[in-house]
Scaffold this motif. Sequence first.
Motif, PDB file in Angstrom:
ATOM      1  N   ASP A   1      -2.625  -1.792  -8.945  1.00  0.00           N
ATOM      2  CA  ASP A   1      -3.708  -2.773  -9.071  1.00  0.00           C
ATOM      3  C   ASP A   1      -5.029  -2.280  -8.502  1.00  0.00           C
ATOM      4  N   ARG A   2      -4.956  -1.299  -7.602  1.00  0.00           N
ATOM      5  CA  ARG A   2      -6.166  -0.792  -6.948  1.00  0.00           C
ATOM      6  C   ARG A   2      -5.878   0.599  -6.427  1.00  0.00           C
TER       7      ARG A   2
ATOM      8  N   GLN B   1     -13.885   7.472 -11.115  1.00  0.00           N
ATOM      9  CA  GLN B   1     -13.726   6.037 -10.872  1.00  0.00           C
ATOM     10  C   GLN B   1     -13.827   5.256 -12.177  1.00  0.00           C
TER      11      GLN B   1
ATOM     12  N   SER C   1      -2.374   3.090 -13.904  1.00  0.00           N
ATOM     13  CA  SER C   1      -2.630   1.706 -14.318  1.00  0.00           C
ATOM     14  C   SER C   1      -1.430   1.128 -15.055  1.00  0.00           C
TER      15      SER C   1
ATOM     16  N   ILE D   1      -9.621  -4.102   2.855  1.00  0.00           N
ATOM     17  CA  ILE D   1      -9.176  -4.515   1.517  1.00  0.00           C
ATOM     18  C   ILE D   1      -8.294  -5.757   1.626  1.00  0.00           C
TER      19      ILE D   1
ATOM     20  N   THR E   1      -1.554  -1.311  -4.073  1.00  0.00           N
ATOM     21  CA  THR E   1      -2.688  -0.401  -3.912  1.00  0.00           C
ATOM     22  C   THR E   1      -2.151   1.005  -3.696  1.00  0.00           C
TER      23      THR E   1
ATOM     24  N   ILE F   1      -9.247  -0.587 -13.206  1.00  0.00           N
ATOM     25  CA  ILE F   1      -8.916  -1.327 -11.989  1.00  0.00           C
ATOM     26  C   ILE F   1      -9.875  -0.870 -10.888  1.00  0.00           C
ATOM     27  N   PRO F   2     -10.015  -1.647  -9.800  1.00  0.00           N
ATOM     28  CA  PRO F   2     -10.928  -1.235  -8.719  1.00  0.00           C
ATOM     29  C   PRO F   2     -10.519   0.084  -8.083  1.00  0.00           C
ATOM     30  N   VAL F   3     -11.505   0.920  -7.810  1.00  0.00           N
ATOM     31  CA  VAL F   3     -11.283   2.198  -7.116  1.00  0.00           C
ATOM     32  C   VAL F   3     -12.243   2.265  -5.933  1.00  0.00           C
ATOM     33  N   ASP F   4     -11.703   2.435  -4.741  1.00  0.00           N
ATOM     34  CA  ASP F   4     -12.514   2.631  -3.535  1.00  0.00           C
ATOM     35  C   ASP F   4     -12.444   4.103  -3.159  1.00  0.00           C
TER      36      ASP F   4
ATOM     37  N   ARG G   1       0.612  -7.428  -4.986  1.00  0.00           N
ATOM     38  CA  ARG G   1      -0.450  -6.475  -5.324  1.00  0.00           C
ATOM     39  C   ARG G   1      -0.061  -5.102  -4.819  1.00  0.00           C
TER      40      ARG G   1
ATOM     41  N   TYR H   1       0.858  -1.186   0.000  1.00  0.00           N
ATOM     42  CA  TYR H   1       0.000   0.000   0.000  1.00  0.00           C
ATOM     43  C   TYR H   1       0.899   1.242   0.000  1.00  0.00           C
TER      44      TYR H   1
END
Length: 339
Positions: free
Chosen positions: A131-132, A144, A126, A313, A95, A149-152, A93, A63
């Motif tokens: 990855d996130r 978003q 990206s 996550i 983030t 890729i996933p976005v929170d 991964r 992260y």
Amino acid sequence: MPAMTEPKLISGNANKPLAQSIARRMSMHRGMNVALVDARVERFNDQEIFVEVFDNVRGEDMYIIQSTSNPANDNLMELLIMTDALKRSSANRITAVIPYFGYARQDRRAKARTPISAKLVANMLSKAGVDRVLTLDLHATQIQGFFDIPVDNLYAAPIFALDIKHNFRGRIDDLMVVSPDVGGVARAREIAQRIHVPMAIVDKRREKAGEVADMTVIGDVAGKTCIIVDDICDTAGTLCKAAQLLTDHGASEVHAYITHGVLSGPAVERVQKSVMKSLVITDSINQPDPVKACSNIRIVPTAPMFAQAIINIWNGTSVSSLFELDTLGPIYEGLYSDE
């Protein structure tokens, strides 16, 4: 499925105090020692950015905590280069935790022959290997969709609601939430509904970017304690004008809750001299000493929420649960313990 390794945090230079606070909160809640990965993020004499990661990150869930605030380009490049360093070090991964997502105001083509810079930044992240993305109060939620890729996208509204209930207890019936423009109505309504108070709107007309030609108030604010809600405060010119306009229309007090305190140029001086009793911002951007010393600016922490979001996550559990006061309240226990 939960990851087999513990989450590991690494920080750029944009907001190290927030990164350290997130690590401390995770250590407290997880009962494990979460420390920032040992790394150096430096500049050569010609200002090229160099990153070296000293800890082994092979197979790890990483992260990167880095706001892309001023200087936006330097901090963005740090984020991209750190991502590349981790990717080439076989991290499992990556983030990108971006509390303040720079370039978010360039989310569409407002005129001919202009860029959509937010989309460009999304592509760069990206392609670099992110990855996130985990961020806070995107200026435009459709950003978003710029990512594949996933976005929170976390929200400051629950934190602000807790803070308002704590600091205005006994006065809730006198409050009125105010959107500083028509575009921010949904954001203001969210907080108004959480604390069960009415809402007004300041309608503004711009002649050109950064200059407001005319402002009117939609709603009766006479005798009310007004709380202006917005996502970004840059030079604070519009905010201070809105506060004065509300006072001219009979508001007894004016306060402001703004997620991202960009506070560039004359912003601090304007806030100090304005009729606003207080400006509350989050720590999504690391503030310089003049902001911290300003008597009517207050900073609320986001580390508890970001720490829990990272844990969720990593565990593969819900992040959207943090949008509710019932979930967020216990995380902020101690700060608002008398609630």
